[in-house]
Write a protein that holds these residues in place. Structure first.
Motif, PDB file in Angstrom:
ATOM      1  N   GLN A  43       0.634  -1.459  -0.264  1.00  0.00           N
ATOM      2  CA  GLN A  43      -0.152   0.064  -0.294  1.00  0.00           C
ATOM      3  C   GLN A  43       1.001   1.213  -0.317  1.00  0.00           C
ATOM      4  OE1 GLN A  43      -3.073   0.295   3.314  1.00  0.00           O
ATOM      5  NE2 GLN A  43      -3.743   2.301   2.830  1.00  0.00           N
ATOM      6  N   HIS A  44       2.357   0.871   0.608  1.00  0.00           N
ATOM      7  CA  HIS A  44       2.719   2.493   0.962  1.00  0.00           C
ATOM      8  C   HIS A  44       4.244   2.620   0.077  1.00  0.00           C
ATOM      9  CE1 HIS A  44       0.165   3.659   4.268  1.00  0.00           C
ATOM     10  NE2 HIS A  44      -0.312   2.787   4.480  1.00  0.00           N
ATOM     11  N   ALA A  92       7.954   2.551   5.710  1.00  0.00           N
ATOM     12  CA  ALA A  92       6.877   2.375   4.502  1.00  0.00           C
ATOM     13  C   ALA A  92       5.803   3.457   4.875  1.00  0.00           C
ATOM     14  CB  ALA A  92       6.653   1.074   4.060  1.00  0.00           C
ATOM     15  N   ASP A  93       5.311   3.798   5.876  1.00  0.00           N
ATOM     16  CA  ASP A  93       3.887   4.702   5.958  1.00  0.00           C
ATOM     17  C   ASP A  93       4.612   5.924   6.413  1.00  0.00           C
ATOM     18  OD1 ASP A  93       4.799   4.246   8.255  1.00  0.00           O
ATOM     19  OD2 ASP A  93       2.774   3.286   8.789  1.00  0.00           O
ATOM     20  N   GLU A  94       5.817   6.142   6.122  1.00  0.00           N
ATOM     21  CA  GLU A  94       6.814   7.684   6.125  1.00  0.00           C
ATOM     22  C   GLU A  94       6.322   8.285   5.524  1.00  0.00           C
ATOM     23  OE1 GLU A  94       8.096   7.014  10.990  1.00  0.00           O
ATOM     24  OE2 GLU A  94       9.449   7.103   9.313  1.00  0.00           O
ATOM     25  N   ARG A  95       6.395   9.804   5.562  1.00  0.00           N
ATOM     26  CA  ARG A  95       6.568  10.995   4.200  1.00  0.00           C
ATOM     27  C   ARG A  95       7.581  11.829   3.830  1.00  0.00           C
ATOM     28  NH1 ARG A  95       5.536   6.753   2.486  1.00  0.00           N
ATOM     29  NH2 ARG A  95       4.158   6.258   1.135  1.00  0.00           N
ATOM     30  N   LEU A  96       9.001  12.335   3.463  1.00  0.00           N
ATOM     31  CA  LEU A  96       9.259  13.198   3.733  1.00  0.00           C
ATOM     32  C   LEU A  96       8.660  14.711   3.903  1.00  0.00           C
ATOM     33  CD1 LEU A  96      12.989  11.634   3.508  1.00  0.00           C
ATOM     34  CD2 LEU A  96      11.303  11.604   5.343  1.00  0.00           C
ATOM     35  N   THR A  97       9.499  16.060   3.917  1.00  0.00           N
ATOM     36  CA  THR A  97       8.563  16.819   3.300  1.00  0.00           C
ATOM     37  C   THR A  97       9.912  17.413   2.995  1.00  0.00           C
ATOM     38  OG1 THR A  97       9.446  18.305   4.642  1.00  0.00           O
ATOM     39  CG2 THR A  97       6.965  17.610   4.092  1.00  0.00           C
ATOM     40  N   PHE A 140      -4.372  10.265  10.711  1.00  0.00           N
ATOM     41  CA  PHE A 140      -5.657   9.640  11.023  1.00  0.00           C
ATOM     42  C   PHE A 140      -6.174   9.525   9.117  1.00  0.00           C
ATOM     43  CE2 PHE A 140      -9.817   8.303  12.207  1.00  0.00           C
ATOM     44  CZ  PHE A 140      -9.574   7.385  13.160  1.00  0.00           C
ATOM     45  N   LYS A 141      -6.495   8.042   9.378  1.00  0.00           N
ATOM     46  CA  LYS A 141      -6.361   8.119   7.214  1.00  0.00           C
ATOM     47  C   LYS A 141      -5.842   9.429   6.410  1.00  0.00           C
ATOM     48  CE  LYS A 141     -10.420   5.489   8.248  1.00  0.00           C
ATOM     49  NZ  LYS A 141     -12.206   5.222   7.938  1.00  0.00           N
ATOM     50  N   ASN A 142      -7.022  10.169   6.101  1.00  0.00           N
ATOM     51  CA  ASN A 142      -6.425  11.010   5.109  1.00  0.00           C
ATOM     52  C   ASN A 142      -5.889  12.783   6.735  1.00  0.00           C
ATOM     53  OD1 ASN A 142      -4.917   9.504   3.043  1.00  0.00           O
ATOM     54  ND2 ASN A 142      -7.747   9.692   2.424  1.00  0.00           N
ATOM     55  N   SER A 143      -6.240  12.462   7.607  1.00  0.00           N
ATOM     56  CA  SER A 143      -6.109  13.983   8.143  1.00  0.00           C
ATOM     57  C   SER A 143      -5.587  14.122   9.284  1.00  0.00           C
ATOM     58  CB  SER A 143      -7.885  14.017   8.705  1.00  0.00           C
ATOM     59  OG  SER A 143      -8.355  13.540   9.387  1.00  0.00           O
ATOM     60  N   TYR A 148      -2.105   5.136  10.913  1.00  0.00           N
ATOM     61  CA  TYR A 148      -3.760   4.385  11.045  1.00  0.00           C
ATOM     62  C   TYR A 148      -4.483   4.799   8.771  1.00  0.00           C
ATOM     63  CZ  TYR A 148      -8.573   4.331  12.917  1.00  0.00           C
ATOM     64  OH  TYR A 148      -9.244   3.462  13.149  1.00  0.00           O
ATOM     65  N   SER A 149      -4.276   3.931   9.025  1.00  0.00           N
ATOM     66  CA  SER A 149      -4.998   3.050   7.451  1.00  0.00           C
ATOM     67  C   SER A 149      -7.161   3.152   7.486  1.00  0.00           C
ATOM     68  CB  SER A 149      -4.373   2.472   6.722  1.00  0.00           C
ATOM     69  OG  SER A 149      -4.338   1.529   7.038  1.00  0.00           O
ATOM     70  N   SER A 150      -6.909   1.638   8.518  1.00  0.00           N
ATOM     71  CA  SER A 150      -8.041   1.252   9.217  1.00  0.00           C
ATOM     72  C   SER A 150      -8.181   1.307  10.103  1.00  0.00           C
ATOM     73  CB  SER A 150      -8.245   0.664   8.225  1.00  0.00           C
ATOM     74  OG  SER A 150      -8.083  -0.680   7.973  1.00  0.00           O
ATOM     75  N   TYR A 151      -9.453   1.274  10.946  1.00  0.00           N
ATOM     76  CA  TYR A 151      -9.786   0.341  12.296  1.00  0.00           C
ATOM     77  C   TYR A 151      -8.979  -1.238  12.401  1.00  0.00           C
ATOM     78  CZ  TYR A 151     -11.510  -0.866  16.405  1.00  0.00           C
ATOM     79  OH  TYR A 151     -11.823  -1.632  18.484  1.00  0.00           O
ATOM     80  N   GLU A 152      -9.429  -1.682  11.686  1.00  0.00           N
ATOM     81  CA  GLU A 152      -8.783  -3.266  11.779  1.00  0.00           C
ATOM     82  C   GLU A 152      -7.583  -3.092  11.472  1.00  0.00           C
ATOM     83  OE1 GLU A 152     -10.235  -6.118  12.682  1.00  0.00           O
ATOM     84  OE2 GLU A 152     -12.253  -4.874  13.410  1.00  0.00           O
ATOM     85  N   ASP A 153      -6.994  -2.578  11.047  1.00  0.00           N
ATOM     86  CA  ASP A 153      -5.239  -3.036  10.337  1.00  0.00           C
ATOM     87  C   ASP A 153      -4.796  -2.093  11.981  1.00  0.00           C
ATOM     88  OD1 ASP A 153      -3.082  -2.324   8.109  1.00  0.00           O
ATOM     89  OD2 ASP A 153      -2.930  -0.326   9.039  1.00  0.00           O
TER      90      ASP A 153
END
Length: 256
Positions: A19-20, A86-91, A119-122, A173-178
């Motif tokens: 995903q990432h 993998a779920d991190e991004r650099l500016t 949290f998702k996209n916020s 955080y992409s989803s509750y279950e994840d």
């Protein structure tokens, strides 16, 4: 500035990060070396990594986070390393700051980098994450992960520590279950870490420590200001603590 440009190795440990991982690898244009240490993913992670000619893929069985990170450190050719998940991004600002920092005559041996929890996209503004910081950039000849810590790794730094100004964006955080699955796994690893130190689980701790964790993050760390998002995050972090004690009781009981 140093007369010789310092080179940077970017290290990433993965397990099922399809995903990432593509977005992250496509944004590491400033790195001199990129190494992905994968613990035998069963999704498309490996094929995605292999599609990047400038990325070195190494597969290594996962024992715990500390062992995997220290293994990755040993693979890096350069003294300066940047660990990123993998779920991190650099500016772009952070990338520029990293290059400036490692080429400074007054460079520290390790740098804390603050993170923005998404949290998702916020953005999550409170719930204990407003001061989240972590060692990500350091000189590997002066640093090593403490092998007594198997999750939420602790870097031992020999020498000067400093902070970078710009932040990592953390899409945890992409989803509750994840996220619940992630917190469950952290709890299991933490239980085994405590077991190795000879710690025991008591029923009252299994009840009151998770409750304390929730109330502390939700009230003292202003999780209530994050609304529904705050309730979910504080609950799941408390859930991880509950699993820690439950698993520890289960293991110790089976050994009696």
């Amino acid at each position: 500035m140093n007369s010789e440009k310092q080179k940077l190795s970017v290290l990433i440990i993965t397990l099922n990060e399809e995903q990432h991982i593509k977005s992250l690898l496509g944004d590491l244009d400033f790195a001199d070396e990129i190494i992905v240490v994968d613990s035998y993913s069963t999704d498309k992670t490996v094929s995605i990594v292999e599609s990047f000619a400038n990325v070195k893929l190494i597969q290594n069985h996962f024992i715990n986070y500390t062992a995997q990170r220290n293994f990755a450190l040993d693979q890096a050719k350069n003294q300066w390393v940047l660990f990123i998940d993998a779920d991190e991004r650099l500016t772009s600002e952070l990338k520029s700051e990293i290059v400036t920092a490692i080429n400074s005559n007054n460079a520290a041996n390790a740098y804390f980098i603050y993170r923005i929890f998404m949290f998702k996209n916020s953005r999550l503004n409170f719930s204990g994450w407003q001061t989240d910081k972590i060692f990500r950039l350091f000189n590997k000849s002066k640093c090593r992960y403490n092998e007594e810590r198997t999750v939420h790794e602790k870097l031992i730094v020999n020498g000067k520590i400093a902070f970078l100004k710009h932040k990592i964006i953390h899409f945890s955080y992409s989803s509750y279950e994840d996220y619940k699955s992630k917190m469950y796994n952290y709890g299991i690893l933490k239980a085994n870490e405590k077991l190795a130190k000879g710690k025991k689980s008591y029923f009252l701790m299994q009840i009151f420590h998770p409750l304390y964790t929730f109330l502390y993050q939700f009230i003292i760390r202003f999780g209530f200001l994050d609304g529904k998002k705050g309730i979910i995050i504080c609950y799941l972090n408390a859930y991880s603590v509950y699993i820690r004690y439950k698993e520890l009781r289960k293991i110790t009981s089976s050994r009696i």
